[in-house]
Design a protein around this motif. Structure first.
Motif, PDB file in Angstrom:
ATOM      1  N   GLY A  50      59.539  94.296 108.616  1.00 11.76           N
ATOM      2  CA  GLY A  50      58.511  95.142 109.218  1.00 11.76           C
ATOM      3  C   GLY A  50      57.501  95.638 108.213  1.00 11.76           C
ATOM      4  O   GLY A  50      56.996  96.764 108.309  1.00 11.76           O
ATOM      5  N   ILE A  51      57.187  94.788 107.221  1.00 10.99           N
ATOM      6  CA  ILE A  51      56.217  95.139 106.192  1.00 10.99           C
ATOM      7  C   ILE A  51      55.210  94.007 106.057  1.00 10.99           C
ATOM      8  O   ILE A  51      55.386  92.930 106.631  1.00 10.99           O
ATOM      9  N   SER A  52      54.169  94.238 105.301  1.00 10.55           N
ATOM     10  CA  SER A  52      53.182  93.198 105.058  1.00 10.55           C
ATOM     11  C   SER A  52      53.687  92.249 103.972  1.00 10.55           C
ATOM     12  O   SER A  52      54.506  92.645 103.121  1.00 10.55           O
ATOM     13  N   ALA A  53      53.219  91.026 103.985  1.00  9.65           N
ATOM     14  CA  ALA A  53      53.659  90.034 102.998  1.00  9.65           C
ATOM     15  C   ALA A  53      53.427  90.490 101.558  1.00  9.65           C
ATOM     16  O   ALA A  53      54.299  90.284 100.701  1.00  9.65           O
ATOM     17  N   PRO A  54      52.273  91.109 101.248  1.00 11.75           N
ATOM     18  CA  PRO A  54      52.067  91.560  99.859  1.00 11.75           C
ATOM     19  C   PRO A  54      53.139  92.532  99.375  1.00 11.75           C
ATOM     20  O   PRO A  54      53.418  92.595  98.175  1.00 11.75           O
ATOM     21  N   SER A  55      53.751  93.277 100.294  1.00 14.24           N
ATOM     22  CA  SER A  55      54.795  94.224  99.891  1.00 14.24           C
ATOM     23  C   SER A  55      56.027  93.494  99.352  1.00 14.24           C
ATOM     24  O   SER A  55      56.727  94.000  98.469  1.00 14.24           O
ATOM     25  N   VAL A  56      56.301  92.300  99.885  1.00 18.64           N
ATOM     26  CA  VAL A  56      57.425  91.509  99.383  1.00 18.64           C
ATOM     27  C   VAL A  56      57.131  91.035  97.972  1.00 18.64           C
ATOM     28  O   VAL A  56      57.991  91.047  97.090  1.00 18.64           O
ATOM     29  N   TYR A  57      55.872  90.625  97.741  1.00 19.03           N
ATOM     30  CA  TYR A  57      55.499  90.093  96.432  1.00 19.03           C
ATOM     31  C   TYR A  57      55.550  91.156  95.341  1.00 19.03           C
ATOM     32  O   TYR A  57      55.558  90.823  94.151  1.00 19.03           O
ATOM     33  N   LEU A  58      55.606  92.417  95.711  1.00 20.75           N
ATOM     34  CA  LEU A  58      55.773  93.461  94.710  1.00 20.75           C
ATOM     35  C   LEU A  58      57.171  93.426  94.102  1.00 20.75           C
ATOM     36  O   LEU A  58      57.394  93.942  92.995  1.00 20.75           O
ATOM     37  N   HIS A  59      58.119  92.821  94.831  1.00 22.41           N
ATOM     38  CA  HIS A  59      59.511  92.783  94.370  1.00 22.41           C
ATOM     39  C   HIS A  59      59.969  91.382  93.961  1.00 22.41           C
ATOM     40  O   HIS A  59      60.828  91.254  93.085  1.00 22.41           O
ATOM     41  N   PHE A  60      59.406  90.358  94.587  1.00 21.06           N
ATOM     42  CA  PHE A  60      59.796  88.985  94.284  1.00 21.06           C
ATOM     43  C   PHE A  60      58.544  88.126  94.219  1.00 21.06           C
ATOM     44  O   PHE A  60      57.749  88.120  95.159  1.00 21.06           O
ATOM     45  N   LYS A  61      58.401  87.385  93.145  1.00 20.48           N
ATOM     46  CA  LYS A  61      57.176  86.613  92.952  1.00 20.48           C
ATOM     47  C   LYS A  61      57.092  85.413  93.893  1.00 20.48           C
ATOM     48  O   LYS A  61      55.997  84.947  94.236  1.00 20.48           O
ATOM     49  N   ASP A  62      58.267  84.896  94.311  1.00 15.49           N
ATOM     50  CA  ASP A  62      58.278  83.757  95.221  1.00 15.49           C
ATOM     51  C   ASP A  62      59.654  83.637  95.874  1.00 15.49           C
ATOM     52  O   ASP A  62      60.573  84.413  95.599  1.00 15.49           O
ATOM     53  N   ARG A  63      59.773  82.649  96.733  1.00 17.55           N
ATOM     54  CA  ARG A  63      61.035  82.433  97.449  1.00 17.55           C
ATOM     55  C   ARG A  63      62.165  82.121  96.483  1.00 17.55           C
ATOM     56  O   ARG A  63      63.302  82.594  96.657  1.00 17.55           O
ATOM     57  N   ALA A  64      61.870  81.339  95.457  1.00 10.21           N
ATOM     58  CA  ALA A  64      62.912  80.948  94.504  1.00 10.21           C
ATOM     59  C   ALA A  64      63.545  82.172  93.844  1.00 10.21           C
ATOM     60  O   ALA A  64      64.766  82.233  93.686  1.00 10.21           O
ATOM     61  N   GLU A  65      62.725  83.134  93.479  1.00  8.72           N
ATOM     62  CA  GLU A  65      63.260  84.334  92.839  1.00  8.72           C
ATOM     63  C   GLU A  65      64.095  85.152  93.823  1.00  8.72           C
ATOM     64  O   GLU A  65      65.147  85.698  93.462  1.00  8.72           O
ATOM     65  N   LEU A  66      63.655  85.234  95.052  1.00 11.20           N
ATOM     66  CA  LEU A  66      64.397  85.971  96.072  1.00 11.20           C
ATOM     67  C   LEU A  66      65.762  85.343  96.309  1.00 11.20           C
ATOM     68  O   LEU A  66      66.794  86.026  96.303  1.00 11.20           O
TER      69      LEU A  66
END
Length: 205
Positions: A50-66
């Motif tokens: 329930g957040i914007s995509a840029p908010s995810v990138y603040l914690h993980f640079k890409d899918r691989a890191e996640l």
């Protein structure tokens, strides 16, 4: 607002760690549902939280890191469980420590099916071979290798120790895989008894 988007209440100052945990939990759920790393996207994870995509990138640079973070955490939990089993083995004898580890491995898979599947049941995106040495699976392998060496201290041959450690781990995984794939409830006791039999065979002189 985009249809299907559930907006999350914004985090207060200092609550970024809580959001990171929500992202990881959502990603884990989605991986469990699809079974394929390639189906996971950071945008889809953002929608799930329930957040914007840029908010995810603040914690993980890409899918691989996640995905790597999720995977490492799962392996670290397994290593901690195996270490606890070894340290709690009665008398502290190497053979009993190894037996306790083998039994706990089976119980871990049975008690934590989602975490175990994150480690071994997801169709992964193939990575470059030069990253293999950094994969967290080696933490588990080192646990088995150290335990096997302690039991075989009266014999020389590092190659033999490595072969026994690998065969023991891979065979335990086979026991787990067969047990959880059966169309009836897996028996933890039966799995532990099979682990005992396997250990007796693997460590026979």
């Amino acid at each position: 607002m985009t249809e299907g988007f559930k907006r999350r209440t914004p985090s207060r100052w200092g609550e970024g760690g809580a959001l990171k945990e929500e992202i990881l939990a959502a990603a884990a759920r989605m991986l469990m549902e699809s079974g394929r790393e390639g189906d996971l996207s950071l945008r889809a994870v953002a929608r799930e939280v329930g957040i914007s995509a840029p908010s995810v990138y603040l914690h993980f640079k890409d899918r691989a890191e996640l995905v790597a973070t999720l995977t490492r955490r799962a392996y670290e939990r397994l290593v901690a469980d195996l270490r606890g089993a070894a340290e709690g083995a009665g008398g502290g004898a190497p053979r009993e420590a190894l037996r306790a580890m083998a039994r706990r491995y089976c119980r871990f898979a049975l008690d934590n099916p989602q975490r175990y599947r994150l480690m071994f049941g997801i169709e992964r995106i193939e990575g470059p071979r030069d990253e293999l040495d950094r994969h967290p699976l080696w933490m588990v392998y080192e646990m088995w290798l150290d335990a096997v060496r302690a039991c075989r201290s009266d014999r020389t041959g590092a190659a033999d120790d490595e072969r026994v450690a690998k065969l023991l781990w891979f065979s335990l995984h086979g026991i787990v895989a067969m047990a959880v794939s059966m169309p009836f409830a897996a028996s933890g006791q039966a799995m532990e008894e099979m682990a005992d039999d396997l250990l007796d065979l693997a460590m026979t002189k």
